[in-house]
Design an enzyme around this catalytic site. Structure first.
Site, PDB file in Angstrom:
ATOM      1  N   TYR A 108       4.422   6.693   9.947  1.00  0.00           N
ATOM      2  CA  TYR A 108       3.634   5.487   9.664  1.00  0.00           C
ATOM      3  C   TYR A 108       4.465   4.450   8.909  1.00  0.00           C
ATOM      4  CZ  TYR A 108      -0.508   2.656   8.934  1.00  0.00           C
ATOM      5  OH  TYR A 108      -1.416   1.620   8.974  1.00  0.00           O
ATOM      6  N   TYR A 149      -8.736   4.734   8.469  1.00  0.00           N
ATOM      7  CA  TYR A 149      -8.780   5.074   9.895  1.00  0.00           C
ATOM      8  C   TYR A 149      -9.854   6.137  10.043  1.00  0.00           C
ATOM      9  CZ  TYR A 149      -4.217   2.836  10.770  1.00  0.00           C
ATOM     10  OH  TYR A 149      -3.187   1.937  10.909  1.00  0.00           O
ATOM     11  N   PRO A 152      -2.389  -0.145  19.271  1.00  0.00           N
ATOM     12  CA  PRO A 152      -2.254  -0.593  17.874  1.00  0.00           C
ATOM     13  C   PRO A 152      -2.523   0.478  16.807  1.00  0.00           C
ATOM     14  CG  PRO A 152      -4.239  -1.503  18.863  1.00  0.00           C
ATOM     15  CD  PRO A 152      -3.511  -0.813  19.958  1.00  0.00           C
ATOM     16  N   LYS A 188       2.610  -0.318  15.089  1.00  0.00           N
ATOM     17  CA  LYS A 188       4.063  -0.359  15.325  1.00  0.00           C
ATOM     18  C   LYS A 188       4.566  -1.584  16.086  1.00  0.00           C
ATOM     19  CE  LYS A 188       5.299   3.317  13.247  1.00  0.00           C
ATOM     20  NZ  LYS A 188       5.351   2.877  11.878  1.00  0.00           N
ATOM     21  N   HIS A 216       0.843  -1.208   0.000  1.00  0.00           N
ATOM     22  CA  HIS A 216       0.000   0.000   0.000  1.00  0.00           C
ATOM     23  C   HIS A 216       0.871   1.247   0.000  1.00  0.00           C
ATOM     24  CE1 HIS A 216      -3.941  -1.909   1.719  1.00  0.00           C
ATOM     25  NE2 HIS A 216      -3.504  -2.495   0.624  1.00  0.00           N
TER      26      HIS A 216
HETATM   27  P1  RFL Z   1       4.270 -12.200  20.981  1.00  0.00           P
HETATM   28  O1  RFL Z   1       3.720 -12.238  19.598  1.00  0.00           O
HETATM   29  O2  RFL Z   1       3.330 -11.965  22.098  1.00  0.00           O
HETATM   30  O3  RFL Z   1       5.045 -13.589  21.199  1.00  0.00           O
HETATM   31  C1  RFL Z   1       5.498 -14.003  22.457  1.00  0.00           C
HETATM   32  C2  RFL Z   1       5.515 -15.514  22.480  1.00  0.00           C
HETATM   33  O4  RFL Z   1       6.070 -15.962  23.716  1.00  0.00           O
HETATM   34  C3  RFL Z   1       5.304 -17.058  24.181  1.00  0.00           C
HETATM   35  N1  RFL Z   1       5.513 -17.168  25.644  1.00  0.00           N
HETATM   36  C4  RFL Z   1       6.307 -18.087  26.217  1.00  0.00           C
HETATM   37  N2  RFL Z   1       7.042 -19.086  25.705  1.00  0.00           N
HETATM   38  C5  RFL Z   1       7.759 -19.876  26.571  1.00  0.00           C
HETATM   39  N3  RFL Z   1       7.740 -19.701  27.917  1.00  0.00           N
HETATM   40  C6  RFL Z   1       7.002 -18.718  28.480  1.00  0.00           C
HETATM   41  N4  RFL Z   1       6.988 -18.541  29.800  1.00  0.00           N
HETATM   42  C7  RFL Z   1       6.252 -17.842  27.622  1.00  0.00           C
HETATM   43  N5  RFL Z   1       5.435 -16.785  27.822  1.00  0.00           N
HETATM   44  C8  RFL Z   1       4.999 -16.390  26.631  1.00  0.00           C
HETATM   45  C9  RFL Z   1       3.891 -16.708  23.776  1.00  0.00           C
HETATM   46  O5  RFL Z   1       3.020 -17.836  23.732  1.00  0.00           O
HETATM   47  C10 RFL Z   1       4.127 -16.108  22.389  1.00  0.00           C
HETATM   48  O6  RFL Z   1       4.087 -17.088  21.379  1.00  0.00           O
HETATM   49  O7  RFL Z   1       5.438 -11.126  21.130  1.00  0.00           O
HETATM   50  P2  RFL Z   1       6.516 -10.556  20.065  1.00  0.00           P
HETATM   51  O8  RFL Z   1       7.190 -11.687  19.358  1.00  0.00           O
HETATM   52  O9  RFL Z   1       7.285  -9.570  20.815  1.00  0.00           O
HETATM   53  O10 RFL Z   1       5.647  -9.826  18.944  1.00  0.00           O
HETATM   54  C11 RFL Z   1       4.941  -8.641  19.232  1.00  0.00           C
HETATM   55  C12 RFL Z   1       3.664  -8.566  18.401  1.00  0.00           C
HETATM   56  O11 RFL Z   1       2.925  -9.769  18.564  1.00  0.00           O
HETATM   57  C13 RFL Z   1       2.788  -7.370  18.794  1.00  0.00           C
HETATM   58  O12 RFL Z   1       3.580  -6.241  19.071  1.00  0.00           O
HETATM   59  C14 RFL Z   1       1.812  -6.988  17.674  1.00  0.00           C
HETATM   60  O13 RFL Z   1       0.881  -7.998  17.438  1.00  0.00           O
HETATM   61  C15 RFL Z   1       1.093  -5.692  18.033  1.00  0.00           C
HETATM   62  N6  RFL Z   1       0.086  -5.324  17.036  1.00  0.00           N
HETATM   63  C16 RFL Z   1       0.424  -4.705  15.848  1.00  0.00           C
HETATM   64  N7  RFL Z   1       1.706  -4.475  15.542  1.00  0.00           N
HETATM   65  C17 RFL Z   1       2.048  -3.950  14.329  1.00  0.00           C
HETATM   66  O14 RFL Z   1       3.241  -3.747  14.067  1.00  0.00           O
HETATM   67  N8  RFL Z   1       1.123  -3.654  13.364  1.00  0.00           N
HETATM   68  C18 RFL Z   1      -0.188  -3.862  13.591  1.00  0.00           C
HETATM   69  O15 RFL Z   1      -0.977  -3.648  12.678  1.00  0.00           O
HETATM   70  C19 RFL Z   1      -0.589  -4.372  14.876  1.00  0.00           C
HETATM   71  N9  RFL Z   1      -1.872  -4.612  15.142  1.00  0.00           N
HETATM   72  C20 RFL Z   1      -1.259  -5.611  17.280  1.00  0.00           C
HETATM   73  C21 RFL Z   1      -2.225  -5.229  16.306  1.00  0.00           C
HETATM   74  C22 RFL Z   1      -1.654  -6.276  18.433  1.00  0.00           C
HETATM   75  C23 RFL Z   1      -2.974  -6.547  18.630  1.00  0.00           C
HETATM   76  N10 RFL Z   1      -3.297  -7.253  19.812  1.00  0.00           N
HETATM   77  C24 RFL Z   1      -4.090  -8.430  19.819  1.00  0.00           C
HETATM   78  C25 RFL Z   1      -2.525  -7.005  21.009  1.00  0.00           C
HETATM   79  C26 RFL Z   1      -3.548  -5.484  16.509  1.00  0.00           C
HETATM   80  C27 RFL Z   1      -3.947  -6.122  17.677  1.00  0.00           C
HETATM   81  C28 RFL Z   1      -5.414  -6.345  17.877  1.00  0.00           C
HETATM   82  C1  PHB Z   2      -4.518  -4.833  11.181  1.00  0.00           C
HETATM   83  O1  PHB Z   2      -4.661  -5.050   9.959  1.00  0.00           O
HETATM   84  O2  PHB Z   2      -4.707  -5.742  12.005  1.00  0.00           O
HETATM   85  C2  PHB Z   2      -4.163  -3.496  11.673  1.00  0.00           C
HETATM   86  C3  PHB Z   2      -3.877  -2.486  10.757  1.00  0.00           C
HETATM   87  C4  PHB Z   2      -3.538  -1.229  11.211  1.00  0.00           C
HETATM   88  C5  PHB Z   2      -3.474  -0.981  12.569  1.00  0.00           C
HETATM   89  C6  PHB Z   2      -3.728  -1.984  13.481  1.00  0.00           C
HETATM   90  C7  PHB Z   2      -4.083  -3.261  13.033  1.00  0.00           C
HETATM   91  O3  PHB Z   2      -3.152   0.272  12.996  1.00  0.00           O
END
Ligand code: RFL
Ligand code: PHB
Length: 405
Positions: A390, A207, A298, A302, A77
């Site tokens: 962004y 957004y 979110p 980032k 995009h």
């Molecule tokens: P994760 O993905 O949470 O992975 C951590 C892993 O560690 C495991 N774990 C253990 N394993 C062994 N022993 C233990 N004691 C443990 N405790 C935990 C867990 O099961 C898991 O598998 O962390 P990591 O790798 O740092 O990654 C971070 C990302 O997952 C997170 O920052 C993003 O998902 C945030 N986020 C977004 N980030 C973006 O860059 N762009 C986005 O569009 C975006 N949208 C989002 C998001 C997060 C969301 N939620 C659900 C919080 C949208 C949402 C809704």
């Molecule tokens: C997503 O596609 O899950 C998404 C996109 C943009 C955001 C957060 C989540 O800012």
């Protein structure tokens, strides 16, 4: 008494994006590593989360041969839409950033790709292996990760521990509280997110600020949409049958001449919003990377990108240390990462405040927010700052500036 004792150079706790990418970068630098993941493979591969990859993230995956599916199925995009009470404005990120872009590709798909690659290349990854404690962090001896696997207590002795175990993991909790400073903010709202089997109704993300609250239209593929609604933090998902979600999205995303297509909802959940930073991201031989060290709301997309930026810095530092004992990269790790992290906190906080309805806002506050929204769209510098934040800075750029949108 442990029944088995294993050894490796870097013990990685967590098979999220941070742990899995770190494992690849280290292996490419000739550094042996083991990933321990508490959940099973299906659970980790099914967790629906982020969707936006910065250009630098994609470039790093390219350099390590990890991006075949990102290019085959991800959607590049060049812009996003920002909508304020029905008026939709296009932010041409490509033009405003000198040609940079983002790729929309599900974190779930990326994690699936990384696990498949790790399995195919025969690197150690244990599922249902829950780290329970880390010992030896304060002495000169190598640290040891104690974990539970198949009902047995095991140990993994390593030169370095990478805490990639997310916000609720044990790595950060293993650091004595007096050695860690934490900064935290909770927001008075949450995001209700759905995945729906329907073609995205827009070519780029929308957004939208609305008097009823924030909404976001995103996507996962030409046939799957991802949509979010701002809801109260204590909201229960039972209050939101599919019909109500679509009706609310219709209201908040409505724009003249545009229609939101509906389809079967295949996943829905509510996520609270929080900002969090731990400082420093290191305690002796333990390094925190990704969500274990910091969380952003979110709205700025980032979190995943910060996790990958952390492990790039960490793997470079570890390569220099393992090669000849050069400590400089490891010593600079926390400070280097924290610059990018606080910039992202600033951007994510500003985007969140710009786009959400603050339940406590009075009429004055709402007028000020509207003025800021207009300024963001009408002022070229403001628009350009938003676009540059962004798409994110390249990994090799010194990080300066305010990070405000
Ligand atoms: P994760 O993905 O949470 O992975 C951590 C892993 O560690 C495991 N774990 C253990 N394993 C062994 N022993 C233990 N004691 C443990 N405790 C935990 C867990 O099961 C898991 O598998 O962390 P990591 O790798 O740092 O990654 C971070 C990302 O997952 C997170 O920052 C993003 O998902 C945030 N986020 C977004 N980030 C973006 O860059 N762009 C986005 O569009 C975006 N949208 C989002 C998001 C997060 C969301 N939620 C659900 C919080 C949208 C949402 C809704
Ligand atoms: C997503 O596609 O899950 C998404 C996109 C943009 C955001 C957060 C989540 O800012």
């Amino acid at each position: 008494m442990a029944e088995h004792a294993f050894e490796t150079q870097v013990g990685i706790i967590g098979a999220g994006p941070a742990g899995l990418v770190l494992g690849e970068l280290l292996a490419d630098a000739g550094i042996d590593n083991v990933v321990l993941e508490s959940k099973d493979r299906h659970y980790v591969e099914s967790r629906v989360r982020a969707g936006v990859l910065e250009q630098s993230t994609v470039e790093l995956l390219d350099q390590h041969g990890l991006s075949r599916n990102v290019h085959a199925h991800g959607m590049v995009h060049d812009g996003i839409y920002m909508q304020f009470n029905g008026e939709r404005h296009h932010i041409d990120m490509r033009r405003l950033t000198g040609g940079r872009n983002i790729t929309v590709y599900g974190q779930q798909e990326l994690v699936r790709d990384l696990i498949a690659h790790r399995m195919e290349t025969g690197k150690a990854l244990l599922f249902e292996a829950e780290a329970v404690s880390i010992s030896g962090l304060d002495g000169d001896a190598d640290p040891v990760i104690h974990y539970r696997h198949s009902g047995r207590e095991e140990t993994l002795s390593c030169r370095i521990v990478a805490g990639c175990d997310g916000f609720h993991g044990i790595a950060r909790q293993s650091i004595p509280t007096e050695s860690l400073r934490t900064f935290e903010r909770e927001f008075p709202y949450a995001w209700l997110g759905i995945l729906a089997q329907v073609a995205p109704s827009s070519d780029e993300l929308v957004y939208s600020f609305h008097d009823r609250g924030f909404a976001l239209l995103s996507m996962r593929s030409p046939t799957v949409s991802r949509l979010y609604l701002q809801v109260p933090p204590e909201e229960s998902i039972e209050e939101w049958p599919d019909e109500r979600i679509w009706d609310e999205l219709d209201l908040r995303l409505a724009s003249p001449g545009w229609k939101l297509e509906r389809g079967p909802v295949i996943e829905k959940s509510i996520t609270p919003m929080r900002s969090f930073v731990a400082e420093p991201l290191r305690h002796g031989r333990l390094f925190l990377a990704g969500d274990s060290g910091h969380i952003v709301p979110p709205t700025g997309a980032k979190g995943l990108n910060l996790a990958i930026a952390d492990v790039k810095v960490l793997s470079d530092a570890l390569a220099a240390w393992f090669a000849g004992g050069d400590e400089r990269g490891l010593e600079a790790y926390s400070e280097t990462c924290l610059k990018r992290i606080w910039n992202a906190q600033n951007f994510s906080t500003s985007m969140t405040a710009l786009m959400h309805l603050d339940p406590a806002a009075d009429a004055f506050g709402l007028r000020v927010q509207r003025a800021l929204q207009r300024f963001t769209i009408e002022n070229l510098n403001a628009k350009s700052a938003l676009a540059n934040n962004y798409v994110g800075p390249p990994f090799d750029t010194p990080l300066t500036g305010t990070g405000a949108p």
